[in-house]
Design an enzyme around this catalytic site. Structure first.
Site, PDB file in Angstrom:
ATOM      1  N   GLU A 284      22.663  -7.858  -8.326  1.00  0.00           N
ATOM      2  CA  GLU A 284      21.717  -8.268  -7.169  1.00  0.00           C
ATOM      3  C   GLU A 284      21.114  -9.554  -6.259  1.00  0.00           C
ATOM      4  O   GLU A 284      21.571  -9.961  -5.443  1.00  0.00           O
ATOM      5  CB  GLU A 284      20.597  -7.258  -7.492  1.00  0.00           C
ATOM      6  N   GLU A 287      24.527 -11.138  -4.913  1.00  0.00           N
ATOM      7  CA  GLU A 287      24.428 -10.273  -4.052  1.00  0.00           C
ATOM      8  C   GLU A 287      23.337 -10.788  -2.578  1.00  0.00           C
ATOM      9  O   GLU A 287      24.000 -11.171  -1.463  1.00  0.00           O
ATOM     10  CB  GLU A 287      24.438  -8.565  -3.859  1.00  0.00           C
ATOM     11  N   CYS A 304      17.947   0.669  -6.213  1.00  0.00           N
ATOM     12  CA  CYS A 304      18.140   1.444  -7.425  1.00  0.00           C
ATOM     13  C   CYS A 304      16.848   2.609  -7.699  1.00  0.00           C
ATOM     14  O   CYS A 304      17.461   3.156  -9.196  1.00  0.00           O
ATOM     15  CB  CYS A 304      16.732   0.449  -9.289  1.00  0.00           C
ATOM     16  N   SER A 324      20.850  -3.305  -1.353  1.00  0.00           N
ATOM     17  CA  SER A 324      22.165  -4.080  -1.825  1.00  0.00           C
ATOM     18  C   SER A 324      23.046  -2.453  -2.425  1.00  0.00           C
ATOM     19  O   SER A 324      22.547  -1.060  -2.625  1.00  0.00           O
ATOM     20  CB  SER A 324      21.048  -3.885  -2.875  1.00  0.00           C
ATOM     21  N   LYS A 363      16.699  11.443  -9.819  1.00  0.00           N
ATOM     22  CA  LYS A 363      17.853  10.980 -10.316  1.00  0.00           C
ATOM     23  C   LYS A 363      19.501  12.115 -11.384  1.00  0.00           C
ATOM     24  O   LYS A 363      19.928  11.787 -11.191  1.00  0.00           O
ATOM     25  CB  LYS A 363      17.459  10.264 -12.286  1.00  0.00           C
ATOM     26  N   GLU A 366      21.353  12.078  -7.764  1.00  0.00           N
ATOM     27  CA  GLU A 366      22.417  11.222  -7.762  1.00  0.00           C
ATOM     28  C   GLU A 366      23.529  11.176  -8.528  1.00  0.00           C
ATOM     29  O   GLU A 366      23.988  10.172  -8.376  1.00  0.00           O
ATOM     30  CB  GLU A 366      21.575   9.557  -8.565  1.00  0.00           C
ATOM     31  N   GLU A 371      30.051   9.568  -4.087  1.00  0.00           N
ATOM     32  CA  GLU A 371      30.063   7.970  -4.140  1.00  0.00           C
ATOM     33  C   GLU A 371      30.371   7.307  -5.990  1.00  0.00           C
ATOM     34  O   GLU A 371      30.544   5.981  -5.821  1.00  0.00           O
ATOM     35  CB  GLU A 371      28.883   7.021  -3.446  1.00  0.00           C
ATOM     36  N   CYS A 509       8.793   3.911 -11.680  1.00  0.00           N
ATOM     37  CA  CYS A 509       8.223   5.258 -12.188  1.00  0.00           C
ATOM     38  C   CYS A 509       7.971   4.901 -13.527  1.00  0.00           C
ATOM     39  O   CYS A 509       8.351   6.588 -13.771  1.00  0.00           O
ATOM     40  CB  CYS A 509      10.211   4.066 -12.844  1.00  0.00           C
TER      41      CYS A 509
END
Ligand code: SF4
Ligand code: SF4
Ligand code: SF4
Length: 587
Positions: A284, A287, A304, A324, A363, A366, A371, A509
């Site tokens: 990241e 990037e 994230c 990102s 999650k 996810e 992808e 989190c």
């Protein structure tokens, strides 16, 4: 002009208390440790006085008053525990129970349920009558949460958390009168709604009407299957919270005990998601520098937090190029498990069952994203269990986490730095990135690694940083309603920021939808989010290395397997993309 608030003195249950004007009777009572029962009350989110459990008697005032919305007045004399009041509250509870699916023996909220607690406190006798049950509606269409209206007490906490904290408004009141229930507009399932799976409604539901979708059964099967190599990774925030489920105080760091407990449960390897977080930073931050150089797609936004990704895809699809492209730490570690580790150990990735212990219900959705599938269409992570689910599994297996001695993570994916640890709290991803940006840019090591400006529980935090002699403004937001303020500015072309961290849940989190549920009264007495965050900062301080680029295992992975950050192989394995999700948004 600032005016100092007038102080008001009143008497509650024969005890005097002095509080600022504007305070409610409920809050004044809590100040002197009088726990007036509540069911629907949630400070600043659901102050509606609907459930009537907080009724009090006020001398000289006709009828009982809901203390959660009644402001204090000088000289008030309040009683919270007269026989008539207690009888009234018993009747309220009996009425609630008459149409409630009372299967406490099999309910996951048993022993941590406000309704159950109050029934015990008010000694509700065996119910002689069964009321007419409204038609039950069980919605398990979402990958993340399950809604059961047969246990709902219509307190509306979930509705207001979803609307005011998350700005999502996925659920609301549907139908009227006796058939009134909490649901999604047009009778849709949660899956087709605007829901982002964050689970904030779950941790604020006082009963078992909203719970996480459980995949624990599949995990039990995998652990019993001798042909499977079962690996678990543990998210940064879980080490700061799972101890609570075993009676430890809020904010106890239990990293070593957690690893020991998971080993007792039978996992073949225990790896640390925090290594994935360190790699996220390498990707990241690189990037970010590339985008700064090109002056393109700025501000860059962290990627994230999975609820946030869904939110962006549903509400801000025009801004997806700002995200990102780096995968989340969980997906990076899952990818490394099924590629790097599998190759190193000579194991067919299809024989690996990869589990993630996460603080988050989003999650669960996810891991099935197309992808994120690896070569051959396999998932990098096969199963997500939340902190609460894992605590239940450990208890079922008679493993008392609190009494175990510390053990270490396994190699080669168990080493992490302090930067990885703080990912679990709001501001942590930004702080971790700032510790490495200048090193990645030109090899400069910064001396002070603590960026206090991005710490704390403020909804949106701002700071100015210097990168290569140029000043940049950055922002950190928590809770999606706050994120919207930043996103609207970007949409209007008015954003002053270069880099933005967005965390779905308030506090990050450590307060995710899969974390231990703290009773609302207890939460009013201690700062749960701050205590849990403190535990992660402690882990950071204790760490041998505190910058992601100092992680020796990460260095080796780049040298032996990935090449350089943001290089061709890194892009193939560690990056992803996002797609617009069509949803019906009620105007
Ligand atoms: S929600 Fe509470 S009262 Fe209802 S079944 Fe579950 S534990 Fe029992
Ligand atoms: S999971 Fe989050 S987005 Fe979905 S209904 Fe609950 S609070 Fe709203
Ligand atoms: S689902 Fe839970 S939080 Fe929502 S209204 Fe029902 S009982 Fe309250």
């Amino acid at each position: 002009m600032y005016r100092k608030k007038k102080m008001i003195t009143l008497t509650i249950d024969s005890k005097q208390v002095t509080v600022p004007e504007g305070t409610t009777i409920l809050e004044a009572a809590r100040k002197i440790d009088i726990d007036i029962p509540t069911l629907c009350f949630l400070k600043e989110i659901n102050e509606v006085g609907d459930c009537r459990m907080c009724l009090v008697e006020i001398e000289g005032v006709k009828g009982y008053k809901a203390s959660c919305v009644y402001p204090v007045e000088e000289g008030l004399v309040v009683r919270t525990n007269t026989k008539d009041l207690i009888d009234t509250k018993r009747t309220i509870l009996e009425l609630l129970l008459s149409s409630h699916q009372k299967n406490c023996l099999t309910c996951v909220r048993s022993t941590n349920c406000r309704l159950q607690d109050l029934c015990r406190r008010f000694e509700i006798p065996d119910l002689e009558y069964e009321g007419q049950m409204p038609e039950a509606d069980m919605d398990d269409s979402s990958e993340c949460i399950v809604r059961n209206t047969a246990k709902c007490i219509l307190c509306r906490r979930c509705v207001n958390v979803c609307k005011k904290v998350q700005g999502v408004s996925a659920i609301g009141n549907v139908n009227r009168g006796f058939n009134s229930k909490i649901g999604v507009a047009l009778g849709m399932g949660m899956k087709d709604s605007t829901c982002v799976g964050c689970g904030q409604c779950v941790i604020h539901c006082p009963v078992g009407a909203l719970v996480e979708k459980s995949n624990v059964g599949k995990l039990r099967e995998a652990l019993a299957d001798k042909t499977k190599h079962v690996i678990i990774q543990t998210a940064p925030a879980v080490r700061a919270t799972i101890g609570e489920e075993f009676g430890m105080p809020v904010g106890t760091l239990v990293t070593g005990k957690m690893v020991a407990a998971l080993r007792r449960l039978g996992f073949d390897k225990i790896f640390d998601t925090d290594l994935g977080a360190d790699m996220t930073i390498m990707e990241e931050a690189t990037e970010f520098i590339e985008r700064l150089n090109k002056g393109k797609n700025l501000p860059m936004i962290t990627s994230c937090s999975s609820g946030w990704i869904t939110f962006a895809e549903k509400f801000y699809p025009d801004l997806l190029n700002h995200l990102s492209s780096t995968k989340s730490p969980m997906e990076i570690l899952g990818t490394l498990i099924k590629t790097y580790y599998a190759k190193k150990e000579g194991i067919d990735p299809k024989d690996i069952y990869s589990v993630a212990l996460m603080p988050c219900s989003a999650k669960k959705a996810e891991i099935i994203r197309d992808e994120l599938k690896l070569e051959g269409g396999i998932q990098a992570v096969d199963n997500v269990v939340t902190t609460r689910e894992m605590a239940r599994m450990l208890k079922e297996a008679n493993i008392d986490l609190a009494s175990l001695d510390d053990e270490e993570y396994d190699d080669p994916l168990g080493e992490a730095t302090g930067a990885g640890h703080i990912f679990g709290t709001t501001g942590g991803v930004m702080e971790a990135a700032l510790r490495s940006v200048s090193y990645i840019l030109d090899g400069t090591e910064i001396k002070n690694v603590e960026f206090k400006q991005v710490r704390g529980t403020k909804g949106i935090k701002e700071a100015k940083i210097n990168i290569a002699g140029k000043e940049h403004k950055i922002a950190v937001s928590q809770g999606l309603a706050n994120a919207s303020k930043i996103l609207d500015e970007i949409r209007e072309g008015k954003s002053p920021y270069s880099f933005v961290e967005i965390m779905t849940c308030p506090g990050g989190c450590i307060n995710g939808g899969g974390q231990p549920i703290v009773d609302e009264y207890k939460a009013s007495k201690i700062d749960v989010k701050a205590l849990r965050a403190k535990a992660l900062y402690k882990a950071d301080k204790k760490a041998k290395h505190r910058k992601a680029h100092e992680n020796q295992s990460v260095k080796k992975i780049y040298e032996d397997f990935i090449g350089k950050p943001n290089g061709k192989e890194a892009h193939r394995l560690l990056h992803t993309h996002y797609n617009k999700q069509e949803v019906y948004v009620e105007k």
